[in-house]
Design a protein around this motif. Sequence first.
Motif, mmCIF file in Angstrom:
data_model
loop_
_atom_site.group_PDB
_atom_site.id
_atom_site.type_symbol
_atom_site.label_atom_id
_atom_site.label_comp_id
_atom_site.label_asym_id
_atom_site.label_seq_id
_atom_site.Cartn_x
_atom_site.Cartn_y
_atom_site.Cartn_z
ATOM 1 N N LEU A 172 0.839 -1.199 0.000
ATOM 2 C CA LEU A 172 0.000 0.000 0.000
ATOM 3 C C LEU A 172 0.876 1.252 0.000
ATOM 4 N N PHE A 173 1.856 1.281 0.914
ATOM 5 C CA PHE A 173 2.575 2.538 1.141
ATOM 6 C C PHE A 173 3.463 2.927 -0.048
ATOM 7 N N ASP A 174 3.916 1.946 -0.859
ATOM 8 C CA ASP A 174 4.742 2.324 -2.020
ATOM 9 C C ASP A 174 3.901 2.949 -3.125
ATOM 10 N N VAL A 202 2.634 -3.928 7.894
ATOM 11 C CA VAL A 202 3.026 -3.268 6.641
ATOM 12 C C VAL A 202 4.064 -4.140 5.959
ATOM 13 N N ILE A 203 3.763 -4.586 4.743
ATOM 14 C CA ILE A 203 4.759 -5.335 3.964
ATOM 15 C C ILE A 203 5.071 -4.518 2.720
ATOM 16 N N ASP A 204 6.335 -4.216 2.531
ATOM 17 C CA ASP A 204 6.689 -3.374 1.389
ATOM 18 C C ASP A 204 8.199 -3.367 1.181
ATOM 19 N N HIS A 210 9.975 3.741 -2.948
ATOM 20 C CA HIS A 210 10.294 2.896 -1.797
ATOM 21 C C HIS A 210 9.755 3.552 -0.516
ATOM 22 N N VAL A 211 9.416 2.718 0.442
ATOM 23 C CA VAL A 211 8.818 3.227 1.681
ATOM 24 C C VAL A 211 9.925 3.602 2.675
ATOM 25 N N PRO A 212 9.907 4.843 3.189
ATOM 26 C CA PRO A 212 10.905 5.238 4.191
ATOM 27 C C PRO A 212 10.469 4.720 5.566
ATOM 28 N N THR A 216 14.015 -8.787 -0.257
ATOM 29 C CA THR A 216 13.835 -7.405 -0.709
ATOM 30 C C THR A 216 12.777 -6.697 0.134
ATOM 31 N N PHE A 217 11.742 -7.449 0.461
ATOM 32 C CA PHE A 217 10.611 -6.836 1.166
ATOM 33 C C PHE A 217 10.845 -6.864 2.669
#
Length: 331
Positions: free
Chosen positions: A131-133, A214-216, A256-258, A321-322
Amino acid sequence: MTERDNPLAEKLAQRIRREGPLLFSEFMEAALYDPDHGYYSAARRAHAEPTGIAGDFFTATQVQPVFGRIVGAALRRMREELGLAEGCTVADWGAGRALMGEHLGGFRYVAVEAGEAAPEPLEGIVFANELFDALPVDVVRCGAAGARLRRVGWKEGAFCWIDAEPLAGEWKEYAERLSHRMEGLDEWILELPVRVEPVLRRIGGALRRGALIVIDYGYTEREVIRFPRGTLMSYRRHRAHEDVLRDPGAQDITAHVPFSFLEQCASSLGWRARGLENLSSWLLRAGERDMFASALQAESEEEAVRLRLQLKTLLFGMGETFRCLRLEKGV
Ligand SMILES: C[S@@+](CC[C@H](N)C(=O)[O-])C[C@H]1O[C@@H](n2cnc3c(N)ncnc32)[C@H](O)[C@@H]1O
């Protein structure tokens, strides 16, 4: 690309002529979520989906049934740990094709999508896979002379980057903090995660008690040095490229998610962060109870081979990676 080929490009070019160069978050918002031509909205209306073999990219959620089975086991264990009731809710936030639903037996499953109302306040678990990316970001160019916003202009039939006003306020402080990590570079590009807080607030408003998973893909503050050109990417037909201004609405755009920022923001909103880990460690812990027997349960040798391959993809491909971040609230 010309205006005539792409109705959303035409609409955005007109807007730039009228209002001046756009913030990148405004451009990205339109490119992904414009109600008529946005990448996600248009696909949904055509009952197509951007993800999967026929789409533009894969997410872990497409690796079914193994991903769903392992996540189901992880969430059931989490429900026990947090003392949540049997039958409590899992809200799949940014659910896309809502593929997780059939693997979450023992929960009430609710899919939440962009532009939809948040569910009534619930107790349970919010699951946010990639979601967040997909949230719009702003972009700055930083260097010795300070940080300037990069806006999107329109020139000679194409969108272009324009260095605009200097950063001010809280985002200036954010850019300065991350810039300490960029020592030795003359110039670097940074994304500003301007939609993280509003989305966390919205999720928090819907979750009375429970956890957010959160998975990203993303980076911590310490790791930002790995991305001196920023992390914006476009995906089309399983190929990634960096020209995120090309053909708005026809390709995905991600950042990418910070994760450090996400954690800090969540803490300031009253969430408790329970550590960031690689997706592979999270999946391994979830599967170790029965050595992945339930995730790999198959009716034929052919299916068994397919499921083992899925597990391998998740653990050794995506899993490294995630990342997975668990945030808790009211427990
Ligand atoms: C990369 S897709 C991931 C879909 C799915 N979770 C998966 O793993 O395949 C991102 C999804 O988030 C949705 N989304 C973006 N912003 C959102 C918001 N503010 N609230 C709910 N969903 C949102 C998009 O519409 C899109 O379906």
